[in-house]
Design a protein around this motif. Structure first.
Motif, mmCIF file in Angstrom:
data_model
loop_
_atom_site.group_PDB
_atom_site.id
_atom_site.type_symbol
_atom_site.label_atom_id
_atom_site.label_comp_id
_atom_site.label_asym_id
_atom_site.label_seq_id
_atom_site.Cartn_x
_atom_site.Cartn_y
_atom_site.Cartn_z
ATOM 1 N N ILE A 145 8.026 2.324 -26.227
ATOM 2 C CA ILE A 145 7.426 3.052 -25.110
ATOM 3 C C ILE A 145 7.167 2.065 -23.973
ATOM 4 N N LEU A 146 7.085 2.588 -22.759
ATOM 5 C CA LEU A 146 6.812 1.721 -21.617
ATOM 6 C C LEU A 146 5.331 1.365 -21.577
ATOM 7 N N ARG B 95 -1.288 6.715 -14.755
ATOM 8 C CA ARG B 95 -0.786 5.590 -15.552
ATOM 9 C C ARG B 95 0.376 4.941 -14.810
ATOM 10 N N HIS B 96 0.183 3.674 -14.445
ATOM 11 C CA HIS B 96 1.237 2.922 -13.788
ATOM 12 C C HIS B 96 2.103 2.236 -14.839
ATOM 13 N N VAL B 97 3.423 2.296 -14.683
ATOM 14 C CA VAL B 97 4.263 1.416 -15.484
ATOM 15 C C VAL B 97 4.069 0.002 -14.955
ATOM 16 N N LYS B 98 4.646 -0.971 -15.623
ATOM 17 C CA LYS B 98 4.479 -2.366 -15.224
ATOM 18 C C LYS B 98 5.831 -2.895 -14.724
ATOM 19 N N ARG B 99 6.005 -2.896 -13.406
ATOM 20 C CA ARG B 99 7.253 -3.423 -12.863
ATOM 21 C C ARG B 99 7.358 -4.909 -13.173
ATOM 22 N N ARG B 100 8.559 -5.323 -13.572
ATOM 23 C CA ARG B 100 8.766 -6.738 -13.891
ATOM 24 C C ARG B 100 8.442 -7.611 -12.682
ATOM 25 N N GLY B 101 7.967 -8.815 -12.970
ATOM 26 C CA GLY B 101 7.581 -9.729 -11.906
ATOM 27 C C GLY B 101 8.757 -10.489 -11.322
ATOM 28 N N HIS B 102 8.435 -11.419 -10.455
ATOM 29 C CA HIS B 102 9.455 -12.260 -9.828
ATOM 30 C C HIS B 102 10.032 -13.259 -10.827
ATOM 31 N N LEU B 103 9.255 -13.614 -11.837
ATOM 32 C CA LEU B 103 9.677 -14.591 -12.832
ATOM 33 C C LEU B 103 9.998 -13.899 -14.141
ATOM 34 N N ALA B 104 10.869 -14.499 -14.918
ATOM 35 C CA ALA B 104 11.172 -13.964 -16.246
ATOM 36 C C ALA B 104 9.898 -13.924 -17.074
ATOM 37 N N GLN B 105 9.797 -12.943 -17.958
ATOM 38 C CA GLN B 105 8.640 -12.766 -18.843
ATOM 39 C C GLN B 105 7.337 -12.624 -18.060
ATOM 40 N N MET C 54 0.833 -1.212 0.000
ATOM 41 C CA MET C 54 0.000 0.000 0.000
ATOM 42 C C MET C 54 0.863 1.256 0.000
ATOM 43 N N ARG C 55 1.972 1.207 0.703
ATOM 44 C CA ARG C 55 2.841 2.383 0.819
ATOM 45 C C ARG C 55 3.366 2.833 -0.544
ATOM 46 N N ASN C 56 3.438 1.901 -1.475
ATOM 47 C CA ASN C 56 4.006 2.204 -2.799
ATOM 48 C C ASN C 56 2.945 2.226 -3.894
ATOM 49 N N ARG C 57 1.697 2.448 -3.510
ATOM 50 C CA ARG C 57 0.605 2.348 -4.479
ATOM 51 C C ARG C 57 0.690 3.389 -5.596
ATOM 52 N N SER C 58 1.325 4.530 -5.323
ATOM 53 C CA SER C 58 1.468 5.538 -6.379
ATOM 54 C C SER C 58 2.941 5.783 -6.710
ATOM 55 N N ALA C 59 3.772 4.769 -6.487
ATOM 56 C CA ALA C 59 5.215 4.922 -6.708
ATOM 57 C C ALA C 59 5.669 4.382 -8.054
ATOM 58 N N GLN C 60 4.716 3.915 -8.869
ATOM 59 C CA GLN C 60 5.089 3.314 -10.151
ATOM 60 C C GLN C 60 4.500 4.115 -11.317
ATOM 61 N N LEU C 61 4.374 5.422 -11.150
ATOM 62 C CA LEU C 61 3.682 6.228 -12.153
ATOM 63 C C LEU C 61 4.588 6.585 -13.331
ATOM 64 N N TYR C 62 4.026 6.473 -14.512
ATOM 65 C CA TYR C 62 4.727 6.805 -15.755
ATOM 66 C C TYR C 62 4.850 8.311 -15.937
ATOM 67 N N GLU C 63 3.801 9.002 -15.487
ATOM 68 C CA GLU C 63 3.764 10.453 -15.596
ATOM 69 C C GLU C 63 2.947 11.002 -14.432
ATOM 70 N N PRO D 212 12.980 3.525 -13.471
ATOM 71 C CA PRO D 212 12.315 3.026 -14.679
ATOM 72 C C PRO D 212 12.972 1.781 -15.267
ATOM 73 N N ASP D 213 14.219 1.508 -14.894
ATOM 74 C CA ASP D 213 14.875 0.309 -15.409
ATOM 75 C C ASP D 213 14.227 -0.977 -14.904
ATOM 76 N N SER D 214 13.405 -0.867 -13.839
ATOM 77 C CA SER D 214 12.716 -2.050 -13.312
ATOM 78 C C SER D 214 11.401 -2.310 -14.037
ATOM 79 N N ALA D 215 11.024 -1.419 -14.959
ATOM 80 C CA ALA D 215 9.735 -1.518 -15.641
ATOM 81 C C ALA D 215 9.844 -2.301 -16.943
ATOM 82 N N LEU D 216 8.790 -3.029 -17.255
ATOM 83 C CA LEU D 216 8.693 -3.746 -18.525
ATOM 84 C C LEU D 216 8.761 -2.744 -19.679
ATOM 85 N N THR D 217 9.471 -3.088 -20.729
ATOM 86 C CA THR D 217 9.625 -2.186 -21.873
ATOM 87 C C THR D 217 8.778 -2.645 -23.052
ATOM 88 N N GLY D 218 8.590 -1.736 -24.007
ATOM 89 C CA GLY D 218 7.872 -2.088 -25.226
ATOM 90 C C GLY D 218 8.580 -3.188 -25.998
#
Length: 518
Positions: free
Chosen positions: A365-366, A308-318, A287-296, A397-403
């Motif tokens: 784009i992310l 708009r939230h970016v999509k942080r990569r998960g625990h597993l590949a892909q 909850m503390r990080n609910r608005s910490a992944q914003l693209y803009e 942003p390096d932790s976010a899924l890329t296009g």
């Protein structure tokens, strides 16, 4: 062993079809687009993968029977007027070009003076068509698990669920809506003698009792802006009435603030009851990080804040997460576990975190997930920022899924969607472990709640109920053989009873929960 699914809509799509189609909850529905006459004959073609997956049959009673699902959460739902309005705004729908999507029915929904009458139509359709067309199988609601016969493979035993308190109202905006809710619920229980196990307090459209989380697809966003401020006094009275009738409020579809208030009410007054979320996804953050992944930075529009939230990569590949507030935060997972409650895991691509199509991925784009936060809840959602416009965008942003990564995933979605599903399951286990909640108990508190036939776009590796047996086998295989899964998860495989996890996920956990509750 049979299978269980906690959230399916076997009769919803049939009610959207023209009466001339003579469909029942056992019928196959296949969406086609009429393109006119070709060589003198009326011609219909498939629409596209997204619309066909959402509109075609996913869990009619025939499909449940074929899959070996003889116990399931059967959802009754009165389609909200704004959904009908939004669909009719599309010319391809309003002109009747989509086979088995009837514009006249949508207009009736839009003009209807009573949601409750449509709820009854949903119920009547199931009861009047209880026997399969070939006479070999049947459907029945049960009021107690003593009525459930696991060996009766020709019987689908239904647990009655209702999606949205609006379903028991004529008009949620009317002055007597709360009294209509109690009156119509009494009528329903007297008329059908069927126990309701759980009700979602909110759904897609705003109601003046509790605020909802934005979560619509395909239709104009503005029709579904969340405008409320948590749970109102009348909403609290309705919740207390539900508990007094041994009906569990379902956490799904509530806004962040509404969920927070419901969980607090549960802790102070209703700890004897379990918390429940029948068709969930996990946001992948605290909850503390609910608005910490914003693209803009948030943008203010018509009484809401667009984010708009970016999509942080998960625990597993892909894999990646959908950080939108329609999904459960880590603390909420722990609250459900500690209440000895149950979470049904959705099979909706979007909820599990898979990105929507976007031509912009060609330019790397992310990928982002769009949602709207009610202006009335902004102070609490964006806390500690007094002005949402001051909220910082993502710091790493390096932790976010890329296009580029999405483009690599798209040709192999059948394979990739296993990773998205398993990422959710692994996150659930990681949250439990980090909260020092015993894993041997946690694996008994999660099940499948697919939301099939709820107009979702399901994961490609399990498109409908008939694919659940093979899906279960493959999930078991990957958890058993997938050394990398556990290395990436940060959990030792020896810490988890894998057979118990899979058997519980697909059947045993829900049966155990319902035997205790019903």
């Amino acid at each position: 062993m049979p299978l269980f699914d906690f959230h399916i809509h076997p009769s919803l799509k049939e009610l959207l079809s023209p009466a001339s189609a003579a469909l029942t909850p056992w019928s196959k529905k296949e969406a086609k687009l009429s393109i006119g006459k070709l060589f003198g004959q009326e011609t219909q073609i498939g629409i596209n993968a997204l619309f066909n997956h959402a509109l075609n049959s996913q869990a009619n009673l025939t499909q449940l029977q074929k899959a070996g699902i003889n116990l399931a959460g059967i959802v009754l739902y009165a389609i909200e007027k704004n959904i009908a309005e939004g669909v009719l705004s599309r010319k391809v729908a309003s002109k009747g070009k989509i086979k088995l999507l009837d514009p006249a029915t949508l207009k009736l929904i839009l003009q209807s003076p009573s949601y409750y009458s449509w709820l009854c139509k949903n119920m009547d359709s199931l009861l009047k068509n209880a026997v399969s067309p070939d006479g070999k199988s049947r459907f029945r609601f049960i009021n107690s698990m003593t009525e459930y016969d696991q060996s009766a493979t020709n019987v689908i035993h239904g647990i009655c669920l209702v999606e949205g308190i609006h379903c028991f109202m004529d008009d949620p905006e009317s002055p007597d809506a709360e009294q209509a809710f109690y009156r119509n619920m009494d009528d329903f229980q007297n008329r059908y003698q069927t126990r309701i196990v759980a009700i979602n307090l909110a759904h897609m459209q705003s109601v003046p009792f509790c605020n909802h989380a934005f979560g619509i697809q395909f239709i104009e966003d503005a029709l579904f802006y969340p405008k409320g401020a948590g749970i109102t006094d009348s909403g609290t009275r309705i919740i207390k009435e539900l508990y007094s009738r041994n009906i569990l409020p379902d956490l799904k579809h509530l806004s962040f603030v509404s969920r927070k208030q419901l969980i607090q009410l549960h802790k102070t007054e209703f700890q004897a009851y379990p918390l429940l979320c029948t068709h969930a996804g996990f946001a992948g953050v605290s909850m503390r990080n609910r608005s910490a992944q914003l693209y803009e930075k948030p943008v203010r529009r018509q009484g809401v804040w667009e984010i708009r939230h970016v999509k942080r990569r998960g625990h597993l590949a892909q894999s990646a997460f959908n950080h939108s507030s329609i999904n459960l935060y880590d603390e909420e997972i722990v609250d459900i576990l500690r209440s000895v409650g149950l979470i049904g895991l959705s099979l909706d691509q979007r909820i599990l975190g898979f990105p929507a199509d976007n031509i912009g991925y060609q330019w790397n784009i992310l990928p982002t997930d769009l949602e709207y936060i009610s202006e009335a809840e902004a102070a609490e959602f964006f806390h500690p920022f007094a002005d949402p416009a001051d909220v910082s965008i993502i710091k790493d942003p390096d932790s976010a899924l890329t296009g580029d990564e999405v483009l690599e995933q798209e040709p192999v979605t059948n394979e990739v969607h296993y990773s998205y599903f398993l990422n959710q399951l692994i996150h659930f286990l990681r949250v439990a472990k980090q909260a020092r909640f015993p894993l041997d108990k946690a694996i008994r508190q999660i099940c499948i709640g697919s939301d099939f036939d709820g107009l979702i776009n399901p994961i490609d590796c399990c498109n409908n109920a008939t694919e659940l047996p093979a899906f279960r086998t493959e999930i078991h295989h990957r958890l058993k053989r997938g050394k990398k899964i556990w290395e990436q998860a940060g959990i030792s495989k020896s810490e988890v009873d894998l057979d118990g996890l899979v058997e519980g996920l697909f059947y045993e956990n829900a049966v155990r929960f319902l035997r205790k509750w019903m």
